[in-house]
Design an enzyme around this catalytic site. Sequence first.
Site, PDB file in Angstrom:
ATOM      1  N   ASN A   1      16.047   1.660  10.386  1.00  0.00           N
ATOM      2  CA  ASN A   1      16.211   0.509  11.290  1.00  0.00           C
ATOM      3  C   ASN A   1      17.660   0.381  11.767  1.00  0.00           C
ATOM      4  O   ASN A   1      17.926   0.174  12.951  1.00  0.00           O
ATOM      5  CB  ASN A   1      15.838  -0.800  10.583  1.00  0.00           C
ATOM      6  CG  ASN A   1      14.357  -0.929  10.312  1.00  0.00           C
ATOM      7  OD1 ASN A   1      13.540  -0.158  10.824  1.00  0.00           O
ATOM      8  ND2 ASN A   1      13.995  -1.898   9.493  1.00  0.00           N
TER       9      ASN A   1
ATOM     10  N   GLY B   1      12.198   0.920   7.041  1.00  0.00           N
ATOM     11  CA  GLY B   1      13.223   1.326   6.078  1.00  0.00           C
ATOM     12  C   GLY B   1      14.565   0.892   6.659  1.00  0.00           C
ATOM     13  O   GLY B   1      14.817   1.067   7.854  1.00  0.00           O
TER      14      GLY B   1
ATOM     15  N   GLY C   1      17.550   2.049   6.371  1.00  0.00           N
ATOM     16  CA  GLY C   1      18.381   3.125   6.919  1.00  0.00           C
ATOM     17  C   GLY C   1      17.943   3.472   8.333  1.00  0.00           C
ATOM     18  O   GLY C   1      18.763   3.541   9.259  1.00  0.00           O
TER      19      GLY C   1
ATOM     20  N   ASN D   1      11.082   4.611   5.932  1.00  0.00           N
ATOM     21  CA  ASN D   1       9.751   4.272   5.412  1.00  0.00           C
ATOM     22  C   ASN D   1       8.738   4.166   6.534  1.00  0.00           C
ATOM     23  O   ASN D   1       9.100   3.881   7.675  1.00  0.00           O
ATOM     24  CB  ASN D   1       9.753   2.885   4.744  1.00  0.00           C
ATOM     25  CG  ASN D   1      10.484   2.873   3.413  1.00  0.00           C
ATOM     26  OD1 ASN D   1      10.626   3.903   2.770  1.00  0.00           O
ATOM     27  ND2 ASN D   1      10.955   1.704   3.032  1.00  0.00           N
TER      28      ASN D   1
ATOM     29  N   GLU E   1      18.476   1.102  -0.516  1.00  0.00           N
ATOM     30  CA  GLU E   1      17.080   1.504  -0.724  1.00  0.00           C
ATOM     31  C   GLU E   1      16.955   2.977  -1.114  1.00  0.00           C
ATOM     32  O   GLU E   1      15.881   3.550  -1.033  1.00  0.00           O
ATOM     33  CB  GLU E   1      16.247   1.206   0.530  1.00  0.00           C
ATOM     34  CG  GLU E   1      16.077  -0.283   0.779  1.00  0.00           C
ATOM     35  CD  GLU E   1      15.193  -0.611   1.980  1.00  0.00           C
ATOM     36  OE1 GLU E   1      14.671  -1.730   2.027  1.00  0.00           O
ATOM     37  OE2 GLU E   1      15.035   0.256   2.877  1.00  0.00           O
TER      38      GLU E   1
ATOM     39  N   ASP F   1      19.007  -6.151  10.559  1.00  0.00           N
ATOM     40  CA  ASP F   1      19.288  -4.735  10.847  1.00  0.00           C
ATOM     41  C   ASP F   1      19.877  -4.576  12.249  1.00  0.00           C
ATOM     42  O   ASP F   1      20.789  -3.764  12.463  1.00  0.00           O
ATOM     43  CB  ASP F   1      18.013  -3.892  10.697  1.00  0.00           C
ATOM     44  CG  ASP F   1      17.540  -3.824   9.251  1.00  0.00           C
ATOM     45  OD1 ASP F   1      18.379  -3.959   8.333  1.00  0.00           O
ATOM     46  OD2 ASP F   1      16.329  -3.631   9.023  1.00  0.00           O
TER      47      ASP F   1
END
Length: 297
Positions: free
Chosen positions: A47, A43, A45, A15, A142, A239
């Site tokens: 991160n 986002g 993924g 994102n 997400e 994360d």
Amino acid sequence: MTAAASRVVVLGSINMDLVLTCPRRPGPGETVLGDGFATVPGGKGANQAVAAARAGADVRLIGALGDDAFAAQLRETLTDAGVDIALVRTVPGPSGVAGIVVDEAGENSIVVVAGANDAVGPPGDAEAAAIDGARILLCQLEIPIDAVVAAAARARAGGTLVALNPSPARALPDALWTAVNIAVVNTVEADQYGQAIARVPHLVTTLGADGVRYRGPDGAEVHVPAPTVTAVDTTGAGDAFTGALVADWHRGVETALARAVTAGSLAATRHGAIPALPTRAEVDRALGLSVLPRDHP
Ligand code: ADP
């Protein structure tokens, strides 16, 4: 990256966070004057892929970006961090965005539009081959659940470990839980999932400033405290933790947990998500210093 680096495939969201700061967040129908604006790559993924790469893993990200200007910026951020983005597809339309309004008190209101993230589907041949060649597949929630379930099943069938950070919390099919080897949740998610996570062989519950609790396949529990730090922004701490955990999982659970809490805590001392993610050398240094006697120069 070293020859011994663990190969990790991250399947997840990418994102652009659009962060607006203002003295007070607007109510319905209201306009307020803001005082700052920033575009910040994010986002879960993206991160966690960057976190694992900085932690020393050889990381491939599977995901999707739109055909807008944010996509180019996001590709650059990921590539600069050493993440392999050959499996990040471009789809027509906008990239994923999060509009974040932050007020003076630090409270925020967030609208997430999934955009291209919604186009991530079950693995094709190239994605399946990457999963087969990895030590660990790491997923979050997400992107469409179908994609996560199919990738996890593929990993499981081929002997690749499946790590799941089931965030944001939502109802998940049994087929996913049975494929998961390692689940990473915070205390809120641990409550939300209740019994569903009880059957995951390796359950890792992050406890903020208190560190982490781990329960292994034999039922034994371990608590690893976090180093004491001055936290300024915990965005990205979870994360950082998850990326470091999967990067070092193969070194044994105690080592992985110690490095992950340290990475999470270092991230909490810095602003933002991706800019706050520590490198392997920074975690080494923090761990080294923490065992020195107090009066060491
Ligand atoms: P999330 O951000 O996903 O809710 P947590 O708040 O549990 O997850 O934080 C994840 C990890 O980040 C913790 O296990 C810890 O290592 C680190 N961390 C978070 N907040 C702090 C804090 N205030 N002080 C030290 N470490 C922190």
